[in-house]
Design an enzyme around this catalytic site. Structure first.
Site: not given
Length: 800
Positions: A319, A727
């Site tokens: 990621r 997030e």
């Protein structure tokens, strides 16, 4: 508009409302895992036997002295494990290790009638250790070639050609800190075994299904013999995605062997020393710009501090690579990732899951290079924004690229940035020892799990004869408001008032094979599954209502608890409708399911479409810095964030505010320190409490904090047009760090490029100011076809 995103008449979603457990939270009546021991008879308490060395092989483990301690019932060791002695999914985390891998590693657990008896028993256990060399810092691991796990490489375009076409090339390196989750509730589990030998575990876990799986394989059982429930968590932030499994397994093993309930609850010091952190990273980079300041090529290597085992380090690094572009188009890129193996606790998921680390690298590059290019940092960032039709380096088209500029412009206009920057220039000219600065940064964050299989959700919805509704779903509540949103989704889909819907605790025997509540996908996956189950029930009830009211089901609508036929006065109350359906033997329960469509990811080629969509945001932060001490305050923050059409605006604004402050903590305050010396304390975490680990508090909050949700932002193909919120807001805090960089630069000559350590503590800011005053803080030369000076390791600044 898609069926999934379309909202019916008078929806309950979109209505601002408080958290569903807010009253219980503030009155203290909300129950957490460890509270349940007071409702459970004959509970035994577990206490870890920790070895306070960084690395060594166990020669002897003598448990007999512990059994002589009054109140000690049993000592759990590897010999007691009937199944697999491992607490992880990669089989590299022995539950009872024969090799100590980090300072504070638990090698056995003592069960006692009281916590004090268990503690004294643990202190009596004798461990003989053959000490081995240890690697504590990232630099030590890199120098030793100590790596584990996959080493992905992301390639786009022709990197060498991109550099050849660049008018300016700069190189540098950057190391930045890990971060402690510091959730209010530490790790906890309570396990018991019933008369049928069924194991029941109450666990503070973000991933009940995986906790169930680990407990089952440790005990040598099948998953249908283990049930895991999560009432709620007092915070998780990713720290309870993988890490709770071992603690739950210890409790379950103890319960299985003794026949009594067993409780595991870490105190704060144990939690800090035994559980993983956000991965700290080291980055080396080379970047090329054309004459107008547009990025041409990027070549970078990101090294994550994985700690002693893999945990989730591989997807974290993946990621990070997927987010190193942030909001900027990089036509030619080569980015490599690797995981350092160190003798520290295994690092794990943390809000953003590698995304913040990747994005921090490119934002640091932009902040350092802008003065060298003779550009305002705001202008440099704007010139490099994604445009519609462009693709990320891993091959996914950036949908809604126009929103990157839209939220940015809204922050500029709403925050009066142009006017305030002129005011700041005047202030700085009049104040030689105090400087202010205003910086704006953006966020583009991909939503979905990189592992495609995790992008599924389930739900079970029950309607009772009296018209009340009970919903179960696979997501867990850690304070983020997921349960509140699920109640709103169910009430909206069924067309009934919110008071008629209740939510049950998350349990593996109600919804199986669930994904972790992580990746900001909790509302997307579980909301769509709840909606699917409710739609099945609504369709059945519409048929009943149509028959009862003498109309076609297609002409019936259920709104605010009343079924009505379009264009007539005919209606039927919800309770009567449900009772009628029961009498007609219509099924009043439904299992819902959702899988995110359109995803594809080739991990080896590092290409595909791993994300359903991108969430966008922008934040402007104004800071004031003292030139004598480096101390600073955040004067004002303006945020515009894209959550699609919000399911619950109060919840979402709270998430944006909380995420921002947590990000600012990571970037400016939270300075984790480890003993890297050669003494007996080597590898020890030095910041073991709130007294030594600085957390953001009221004094660090912006004096003025304006949060706006982007309007008219329906997300097609997501539940009721919403977008994830958990997030992405954390990365909005980059604006604070960039403002501190610009404030430090204001103490030096015009055009000075400032390196800034992360976390940018007042100490680090002070040294950046000193370097700026000397005019030697930058990447060196402007035209680095010859390379440009490589900056010093900025991590050294925070320890100077």
């Amino acid at each position: 508009m898609s069926q999934l995103s379309q909202r019916p008449e008078k929806p309950v979603v979109g209505v601002p409302m408080p958290h569903e457990s807010a009253a219980q939270h503030v009155t203290g009546s909300a129950l957490y895992t460890d509270d349940l021991i007071h409702r459970t008879k004959d509970v035994l308490h577990a206490y870890p036997v920790q070895v306070m060395k960084a690395h060594g092989r166990i020669i002897a483990l003598r448990t007999e002295p512990a059994l002589a301690v009054p109140g000690v019932v049993r000592v759990l060791t590897a010999a007691d494990v009937p199944g697999v002695n491992d607490a992880g999914m990669k089989h590299d985390e022995p539950l009872f290790p024969d090799e100590v891998m980090f300072h504070g590693h638990a090698v056995a657990w003592v069960l006692g009638e009281t916590l004090e008896a268990a503690r004294l028993g643990a202190a009596a256990v004798e461990v003989e250790l053959d000490e081995l060399p240890s690697l504590i810092t990232l630099q030590e691991a890199i120098a030793a070639g100590s790596f584990h796990g996959a080493r992905p490489v992301m390639l786009a375009g022709d990197v060498e050609a991109g550099f050849a076409d660049s008018a300016h090339v700069f190189t540098g390196e950057f190391q930045f800190s890990d971060q402690e989750h510091f959730y209010l509730e530490t790790h906890a589990a309570l396990a018991l075994v019933d008369e049928a030998e069924q194991v029941f575990v109450q666990s503070s876990t973000q991933h009940p299904s995986e906790t169930q799986e680990i407990v089952a394989h440790v005990l040598g059982l099948h998953s249908h013999e283990v049930t895991v429930q999560c009432l709620r968590m007092g915070g998780g932030f990713g720290g309870k995605e993988m890490q709770p499994h071992g603690f739950a397994a210890v409790a379950a093993l103890g319960a299985k062997l003794t026949g009594r309930p067993v409780r595991v609850r870490l105190n704060r010091t144990q939690d800090l020393t035994m559980s993983g952190k956000r991965h700290g990273f080291h980055a080396t980079w080379k970047i090329g710009f054309d004459a107008e300041g547009r990025i041409q090529a990027l070549d970078a290597t990101l090294t994550a501090d994985g700690g002693c085992s893999l945990d989730l380090s591989e997807p974290v690094v993946a990621r990070a690579l997927c987010h190193i572009d942030n909001t900027y188009w990089i036509p030619h890129a080569r980015v490599a990732g690797r995981i350092a193996k160190t003798n520290k606790v295994s690092n794990t998921a943390f809000r953003g899951f590698g995304g913040p680390q990747g994005m921090l690298v490119i934002e640091d590059i932009m902040g350092r290079c802008a003065p060298l290019l003779g550009l305002d940092p705001m202008e440099l960032r704007e010139r490099n924004f994604y445009r519609p039709g462009q693709f990320t380096p891993y091959g996914q088209q950036v949908g809604q690229a126009e929103r990157i500029s839209a939220v940015w412009q809204q922050v500029k206009d709403g925050g009066r940035l142009a006017e305030r920057r002129r005011e700041i220039e005047a202030f700085n000219a009049a104040h030689p020892n105090t400087k202010r600065a205003l910086a704006i940064t953006g966020v583009k964050f991909g939503i979905s799990f990189n592992l495609t299989a995790f992008n599924q959700g389930g739900a079970l919805v029950l309607i009772y004869k009296d018209g009340s509704v009970l919903i179960n779903h696979g997501g867990t509540e850690m304070g983020q408001g997921l349960h509140t949103k699920m109640l709103q989704v169910a009430a909206t889909t069924l067309g009934i008032p919110l008071r008629k819907v209740r939510l049950a605790p998350t349990r593996t025997d109600k919804v199986p094979n669930t994904s972790a509540t992580a990746a900001s996908a909790g509302a997307d996956l579980n909301g769509a599954a709840v909606k699917n189950a409710c739609e099945q029930l609504r369709e059945r009830l519409l048929e009943v209502a149509g028959t009862r009211l003498g109309a076609s089901a297609a002409d019936v609508r259920i709104v605010e608890g009343v079924a009505r036929v379009l264009g007539t006065e005919a209606e039927l109350a919800w309770d009567d409708l449900v009772r009628t359906a029961y009498l007609q033997r219509v099924q009043l329960s439904a299992a819902g399911f959702y899988r995110t469509e359109g995803l594809h990811w080739d991990a080896k080629a590092f290409r595909g479409t791993p994300f359903k969509y991108f969430s966008h945001g922008a934040a402007a932060a104004e800071v004031e810095v003292d030139g004598f001490t480096g101390a600073y305050r955040i004067r004002r923050v303006d945020v515009v964030h894209d959550v699609g059409d919000s399911l619950s605006p109060m919840i979402d604004i709270g998430q944006v505010e909380g995420g921002f402050v947590q990000g600012a903590g990571w970037l400016t305050l939270e300075d984790m320190r480890w003993d890297g010396g050669d003494g007996p304390g080597r590898g020890r975490l030095l910041t073991q409490a709130a007294s030594t680990y600085k957390l953001p508090s009221f004094s660090e909050m912006p004096e003025e904090f304006n949060v706006t949700l982007l309007e008219n932002a329906t997300e097609e193909g997501a539940v009721y047009g919403s977008k994830a919120v958990g997030e992405p807001p954390l990365m909005l805090a980059f604006s604070v760090r960039e403002a501190l960089r610009q404030a430090a630069a204001a103490f030096g000559p015009a055009g000075v490029s400032v390196e800034l350590a992360s976390p940018a503590t007042p100490e680090a800011v002070y040294w950046a100011i000193e370097a700026a005053r000397g005019g030697d803080a930058g990447c060196g030369g402007d035209d680095a076809r010859e390379g440009g000076a490589v900056p010093v390791d900025t991590s050294a600044l925070s320890h100077a």
